[in-house]
Structures are given as C-alpha cells and as structure tokens.
Design an enzyme around this catalytic site. Sequence first.
Site, PDB file in Angstrom:
ATOM      1  N   ASP A 192      -7.129   4.233  -4.481  1.00 15.15           N
ATOM      2  CA  ASP A 192      -7.747   4.085  -3.156  1.00 15.15           C
ATOM      3  C   ASP A 192      -8.367   5.449  -2.856  1.00 15.15           C
ATOM      4  O   ASP A 192      -8.642   6.223  -3.801  1.00 15.15           O
ATOM      5  CB  ASP A 192      -6.689   3.706  -2.092  1.00 15.15           C
ATOM      6  N   LYS A 203       0.867  -1.178   0.000  1.00 14.02           N
ATOM      7  CA  LYS A 203       0.000   0.000   0.000  1.00 14.02           C
ATOM      8  C   LYS A 203       0.901   1.224   0.000  1.00 14.02           C
ATOM      9  O   LYS A 203       2.031   1.174   0.480  1.00 14.02           O
ATOM     10  CB  LYS A 203      -0.883   0.018   1.260  1.00 14.02           C
TER      11      LYS A 203
HETATM   12  P1  NDP Z   1     -12.945   7.626  -2.719  1.00 14.29           P
HETATM   13  O1  NDP Z   1     -11.889   8.637  -2.506  1.00 14.29           O
HETATM   14  O2  NDP Z   1     -13.492   7.431  -4.067  1.00 14.29           O
HETATM   15  O3  NDP Z   1     -14.176   7.907  -1.728  1.00 14.29           O
HETATM   16  C1  NDP Z   1     -13.991   7.964  -0.357  1.00 14.29           C
HETATM   17  C2  NDP Z   1     -15.297   8.401   0.283  1.00 14.29           C
HETATM   18  O4  NDP Z   1     -15.183   8.291   1.702  1.00 14.29           O
HETATM   19  C3  NDP Z   1     -15.621   9.858   0.000  1.00 14.29           C
HETATM   20  O5  NDP Z   1     -16.998  10.032   0.022  1.00 14.29           O
HETATM   21  C4  NDP Z   1     -14.960  10.561   1.186  1.00 14.29           C
HETATM   22  O6  NDP Z   1     -15.520  11.829   1.495  1.00 14.29           O
HETATM   23  C5  NDP Z   1     -15.237   9.601   2.301  1.00 14.29           C
HETATM   24  N1  NDP Z   1     -14.188   9.697   3.323  1.00 14.29           N
HETATM   25  C6  NDP Z   1     -12.855   9.584   3.137  1.00 14.29           C
HETATM   26  N2  NDP Z   1     -12.195   9.771   4.293  1.00 14.29           N
HETATM   27  C7  NDP Z   1     -13.148  10.011   5.217  1.00 14.29           C
HETATM   28  C8  NDP Z   1     -13.105  10.285   6.601  1.00 14.29           C
HETATM   29  N3  NDP Z   1     -11.941  10.336   7.251  1.00 14.29           N
HETATM   30  N4  NDP Z   1     -14.289  10.467   7.243  1.00 14.29           N
HETATM   31  C9  NDP Z   1     -15.471  10.429   6.568  1.00 14.29           C
HETATM   32  N5  NDP Z   1     -15.571  10.176   5.256  1.00 14.29           N
HETATM   33  C10 NDP Z   1     -14.420   9.969   4.598  1.00 14.29           C
HETATM   34  O7  NDP Z   1     -12.340   6.257  -2.131  1.00 14.29           O
HETATM   35  P2  NDP Z   1     -12.814   4.766  -2.402  1.00 14.29           P
HETATM   36  O8  NDP Z   1     -14.276   4.722  -2.604  1.00 14.29           O
HETATM   37  O9  NDP Z   1     -11.910   4.190  -3.402  1.00 14.29           O
HETATM   38  O10 NDP Z   1     -12.431   4.071  -1.003  1.00 14.29           O
HETATM   39  C11 NDP Z   1     -13.341   3.983   0.088  1.00 14.29           C
HETATM   40  C12 NDP Z   1     -12.901   2.876   1.022  1.00 14.29           C
HETATM   41  O11 NDP Z   1     -12.885   1.625   0.304  1.00 14.29           O
HETATM   42  C13 NDP Z   1     -11.505   3.015   1.608  1.00 14.29           C
HETATM   43  O12 NDP Z   1     -11.478   2.463   2.914  1.00 14.29           O
HETATM   44  C14 NDP Z   1     -10.646   2.160   0.693  1.00 14.29           C
HETATM   45  O13 NDP Z   1      -9.454   1.724   1.318  1.00 14.29           O
HETATM   46  C15 NDP Z   1     -11.595   1.014   0.434  1.00 14.29           C
HETATM   47  N6  NDP Z   1     -11.324   0.210  -0.751  1.00 14.29           N
HETATM   48  C16 NDP Z   1     -11.274   0.789  -1.989  1.00 14.29           C
HETATM   49  C17 NDP Z   1     -11.047   0.005  -3.101  1.00 14.29           C
HETATM   50  C18 NDP Z   1     -11.096   0.563  -4.492  1.00 14.29           C
HETATM   51  O14 NDP Z   1     -11.064  -0.243  -5.426  1.00 14.29           O
HETATM   52  N7  NDP Z   1     -11.187   1.852  -4.693  1.00 14.29           N
HETATM   53  C19 NDP Z   1     -10.761  -1.439  -2.964  1.00 14.29           C
HETATM   54  C20 NDP Z   1     -10.927  -1.951  -1.639  1.00 14.29           C
HETATM   55  C21 NDP Z   1     -11.159  -1.132  -0.578  1.00 14.29           C
HETATM   56  P3  NDP Z   1     -14.792  13.181   1.001  1.00 14.29           P
HETATM   57  O15 NDP Z   1     -15.160  13.310  -0.438  1.00 14.29           O
HETATM   58  O16 NDP Z   1     -15.371  14.224   1.869  1.00 14.29           O
HETATM   59  O17 NDP Z   1     -13.320  12.978   1.211  1.00 14.29           O
END
Ligand code: NDP
Length: 445
Positions: A164, A124
């Site tokens: 991510d 990562k």
């Molecule tokens: P994105 O950046 O596309 O979306 C993240 C979302 O979560 C946004 O709505 C963001 O809000 C919100 N968010 C981020 N940090 C926080 C926080 N500290 N508190 C509250 N809301 C938060 O990321 P992904 O959708 O890709 O990833 C989301 C999760 O899924 C993560 O845990 C990631 O590790 C996991 N994941 C992702 C994969 C992928 O293929 N993308 C694969 C497997 C797991 P804001 O816009 O306000 O930042």
Amino acid sequence: MKAIEVIDDLKRRFPNEPEYIQAVEEVLTTIEDVYNDNPEFERYNLIERLCIPDRIFAFRVSWVDDKGKVNNNMGYRVQHNNAIGPYKGGIRFHSSVNLSILKFLAFEQTFKNSLTTLAMGGAKGGSDFSPRGKSDMEVMRFCQAFIQELWRQIGPDTDVPAGDIGVGGREVGYMFGQYKKMAREFTGTFTGKGLEFGGSKIRPEATGYGNVYFLLEMLKTRGIDIKGKTVAISGSGNVATYTADKLLTLGAKVVSMSDSDGTIHVPEGLTREQLDYIFKLKNIYRGRIREFAEEYGCAYYEGERPWQRVKCDIAMPSATQNEIDGDDARALIEGGCMAVSEGANMPSTPDAIREFQKARLLYAPGKAANAGGVSVSGLEMAQNSQKLSWTEEEVDSKLKQIMCDIHEQCVKYGTETDGYINYVKGANVAGFMKVARAMMAQGIL
Ligand code: NDP
C-alpha cells in the site's frame, strides 16, 4: 441494533477515530434498505459485528538506523473479517498511520474483497514508519523488525498482506524474506512479490489498469470514448503511474500528477518518455515530483493538489484519503469534469461525494474502482497454491473480466429510478450482502 444506532454507538465508543467513523457511516447509510428487508440481520446484531474488527494487533517495532540510533515505531494489523476467505489487505508505511486510518482501510477492504468475487476476507496493517529519506539497509532492518513481531499472526490460509502507500516491491520482498525465515515455509503469505519468487504478472500494474478498465465501463454507459479526454491524476506512486500508463496507451491525455509536496501541470498531456521519467524518479531515485517540473519546465504548484488548478474531463485521485473536499469537487464540476474514478481509498470526503452525485457525474468509489489490485493479489494466491505461473495475457484478461463483473454488480444494485447509477450504493450493497449471508450461516462468532 438499527444501522443508525450502530453509527451513534461507534461514535461514542471511538471518538478519536474520524476516518473509521466516516467509512462506516458511508456504508451503513447506503445499505439501509436491504438491511430492513432482512429482519434476521438485526436479531443477530449483524451490523455491529460487521463494523467492529475481529481483532487488532498493536506492537512496538524497534530498529537501528545507519547512524546507530535506536528508533521505535508502532506496528499494527487489523484483521477485520474472514467470513468469506482468509484475511487479506495491504500494509501501509507512512508517518500519518494510526488505528483510525487502518480500521477504515480494513473495513473498506472487507467490502471490496467481497465485490471481487474471489474468496478473501478484509484486513489492513502498517506502521507510522516512513521509508522517505531512509537508506535501503534502514528499510530492510525496519521490515525485518516489523515481521519479527507480526509473523505469528499471518499465513497463506490465515492472513495474506500486500503493499500500500510506502510499501512496494522492495518492502514486500524484505518482509516476505523475513517471514520465510521465521515461519520456515515458502508459501504465498504475501502478494505483490517479485516475479522470481512467486509474484504474479500484472500485479504491479493491476490497481491502475483495473481502475481504467472500470472507468471504460462507466464511460460506455453514456457512450463516451476515452480517446483524447484530459485526465487529472493525483499521486505519482504505484497506482498513479500505472493508471497513467494505461491511459496513454488508450490515447487519453494525462495532464497532472502530484506527490505530498505539490502538483505538476502538463496541459498538452504527458508523453511516454515523460511518464518513464516519473517512474524512474519515484522508484529508482526516490525523488520529488518537483524535479519533473525542473527537468521539463512545466508548471508546478507547491503544496497544492490538482483539483482546483487543473481543468479536466476525468479525475482519477490516486494518492490518499480525503484528498478531494467539497470545494475541490465544486471546482472540478465547474471546470467540466464528467467522471471521477478513485484509485486511492476514500479520497473524496462525504461533502465531495454529495456534490458529484448531485451533479450526476459518473462517480466510482475506490472500493469498486481500485479493486483490481487485490483481485490480482487473489490470482497470485491461486497461482501460489497451484505452484503455477500464469501468462501476462491470462492475468490481464481475468483482471478485465473481474472489473466488468464489479461494474455489473454496481449497476444491478445501484441504478436509481431516474436511471442514474449510484456506484456507491451499488458497491456497498453488493459487497455487504455476500459477507452478511456468510456471517449468518456461520453463527455468532
Ligand atoms: P505509493 O506509496 O506508491 O504512492 C502514494 C502516492 O501518493 C505518492 O505519490 C505519495 O507522495 C502520495 N501521497 C501519499 N500520502 C499523501 C498525502 N498525505 N498527501 C498527498 N500525497 C500523498 O502508494 P500507492 O500508489 O500504492 O497507493 C495510493 C493509494 O491507492 C492509497 O490510497 C492506497 O490505499 C490505494 N490503493 C493501493 C493499492 C495498491 O495495489 N498499491 C490497491 C488499492 C488501493 P509522496 O511520495 O510525497 O509520499
């Protein structure tokens, strides 16, 4: 060393890395039985070698913003374990990024990748740079500066990054472009690429779709139909939106989404048009979820997560780590929630997990339920090696099969004497055994 001794030792050596310790503790407490059944593991000090990353790169990333100001961020890559395949795992750009978070994510990734049945090790990376509020050109310059430092450490058979939090198709495109220029090669060194330059069909959808496929398998064990069920989702990024997309297709009601500022609540369920609005809001206009509430006049809870506010049958946390604590879990259970399937990595605290399991909920940890993303990344690597592109149907059916296989492994290793499926134990034991056997076979490295 015994598992418990390793945890104590890591706590002493890395006292400022709570997320890393939390992830290690969760795994080690569930694999004790298989560990004790294999005394050679202790002789080879396998657990400690599996918990400490193979290596970590840390570097300064200097870049110039649109006003001409010079900014300095930190960049990292944690190469955790490559016993079963090249290092593989996403890159996170978020102001909260630090080594503890990246070490926990790389550790989790190792077990998740093992579960997928594909040949991928765990890694990562990321930076405390936040793309929020930055122009396209600023994001591009940052990505280029980040890769200028990292490119020597990655490669198609060495280490293959992906997206991510804060890293989507735009950022992967800029990083891939810079890598291609520095390394003078066009290879599958990144996954999540655009379709025009080696990306796989269904990769953007894969984590969300995969999570729903996993959920369907869980529901099947209790004869429950997804149709008409209310689902609370957190986040509104890649994972959250494609989870909602698949749920709508299957006739479920998505009643909440969120971002780091607050939560929207739509008790009657999002329409397809409303979900399209969120998708555009987040990916094109890069706006806030509050704007959805303003547009459609629904409830908006500033500064809150969905769990205490929104009644649901199913919860699918898809934002970030430790976003469901014990109180949230208790509120969900009291509200009638019967299943939790994690799109995010480690979104539930240990206290929350205990509550879910005590109440005998269907509870799937991220390393099983969200493995669809990295699985299709693995399929993207296979297509890149063959210089081929598979159809949407082909990739989607492989994704479904992989999620079913992961579910089966969880059932095999996680079913308790009373019939309850402990998905945490199942996923950890299945993921661990494959990596452990490979490490034993390869000697002390
Ligand atoms: P994105 O950046 O596309 O979306 C993240 C979302 O979560 C946004 O709505 C963001 O809000 C919100 N968010 C981020 N940090 C926080 C926080 N500290 N508190 C509250 N809301 C938060 O990321 P992904 O959708 O890709 O990833 C989301 C999760 O899924 C993560 O845990 C990631 O590790 C996991 N994941 C992702 C994969 C992928 O293929 N993308 C694969 C497997 C797991 P804001 O816009 O306000 O930042």
